[in-house]
Design a protein around this motif. Structure first.
Motif, mmCIF file in Angstrom:
data_model
loop_
_atom_site.group_PDB
_atom_site.id
_atom_site.type_symbol
_atom_site.label_atom_id
_atom_site.label_comp_id
_atom_site.label_asym_id
_atom_site.label_seq_id
_atom_site.Cartn_x
_atom_site.Cartn_y
_atom_site.Cartn_z
ATOM 1 N N UNK A 15 -11.029 16.064 48.887
ATOM 2 C CA UNK A 15 -10.581 17.312 48.262
ATOM 3 C C UNK A 15 -9.595 17.025 47.129
ATOM 4 N N UNK A 16 -8.658 16.110 47.362
ATOM 5 C CA UNK A 16 -7.672 15.790 46.329
ATOM 6 C C UNK A 16 -8.313 15.096 45.126
ATOM 7 N N UNK A 17 -9.230 14.180 45.381
ATOM 8 C CA UNK A 17 -9.911 13.484 44.283
ATOM 9 C C UNK A 17 -10.729 14.467 43.446
ATOM 10 N N UNK A 18 -11.491 15.313 44.113
ATOM 11 C CA UNK A 18 -12.313 16.294 43.411
ATOM 12 C C UNK A 18 -11.453 17.367 42.750
ATOM 13 N N UNK A 21 -9.282 15.711 39.913
ATOM 14 C CA UNK A 21 -9.999 14.922 38.926
ATOM 15 C C UNK A 21 -9.410 13.527 38.737
ATOM 16 N N UNK A 22 -8.542 13.123 39.661
ATOM 17 C CA UNK A 22 -7.876 11.819 39.581
ATOM 18 C C UNK A 22 -8.092 11.061 40.889
ATOM 19 N N UNK A 23 -8.057 9.733 40.854
ATOM 20 C CA UNK A 23 -8.284 8.952 42.073
ATOM 21 C C UNK A 23 -7.135 9.090 43.075
ATOM 22 N N UNK A 41 -2.643 8.939 35.543
ATOM 23 C CA UNK A 41 -1.959 9.148 36.811
ATOM 24 C C UNK A 41 -2.949 9.079 37.971
ATOM 25 N N UNK A 42 -2.428 8.804 39.165
ATOM 26 C CA UNK A 42 -3.243 8.766 40.365
ATOM 27 C C UNK A 42 -2.395 9.236 41.541
ATOM 28 N N UNK A 90 -5.367 22.601 44.288
ATOM 29 C CA UNK A 90 -6.491 22.167 45.133
ATOM 30 C C UNK A 90 -6.295 22.540 46.596
ATOM 31 N N UNK A 91 -5.063 22.446 47.083
ATOM 32 C CA UNK A 91 -4.828 22.680 48.506
ATOM 33 C C UNK A 91 -4.358 24.087 48.864
ATOM 34 N N UNK A 92 -3.666 24.765 47.931
ATOM 35 C CA UNK A 92 -2.980 25.996 48.329
ATOM 36 C C UNK A 92 -3.355 27.250 47.555
#
Length: 146
Positions: A15-18, A21-23, A41-42, A90-92
């Motif tokens: 979920x975080x990667x998608x 848009x960062x690894x 950034x990652x 992405x999460x909230x």
């Protein structure tokens, strides 16, 4: 027995990667597709202690609240603030029907999400060639799927 943590951890990395848009690496620097270190950034995701509620530990139907830390890493303050914004989105972020982003986990259902700590826009200044970080901690509560 509480729900297993690893499926949630893997789902969060996806979920975080998608969503950003960062690894995202699990406790380590993520790798680029060529096997070298990822470009800034990652994110680095760390698992922190969890909490359990509901029936006894012997009962599979207990809920679990797992705590994570997402560390945005970059070369400049604006990079990590931007990435921190993307993590929150992405999460909230919510829609009228619920969460904007689903966290799909086989055999479990996410029943709550909470941002418990945010660096609040005050990362270390990286103007002297330092690595800059921005820390966010959050909890995800899961229950066995019905």
């Amino acid at each position: 027995m509480s729900p297993p943590r690893l499926p949630l951890t893997r789902a969060l990395i996806d979920v975080l990667t998608t969503g950003t848009g960062r690894p995202c690496g699990l406790t380590v620097l993520p790798r680029a597709t060529d096997g070298g270190p990822a470009a800034f950034p990652y994110l680095i995701l760390d698992s922190l202690p969890g909490e359990f509620s509901g029936p006894s530990f012997a009962n599979w139907h207990a809920d679990a609240t797992w705590t994570y830390q997402a560390t945005s890493v970059g070369e400049r303050a604006d990079q990590v603030q931007w990435l921190g914004d993307r993590v929150r989105a992405a999460l909230f972020d919510r829609t009228p029907g619920g969460w904007r982003t689903d966290i799909p986990i086989a055999g479990m259902r996410v029943i709550d999400r909470e941002l418990t700590y945010d660096a609040d826009g005050d990362p270390v200044d990286g103007s002297q060639g330092s690595i800059v970080t921005y820390v966010q901690r959050f909890t995800i509560t899961v229950t066995p799927a019905a």
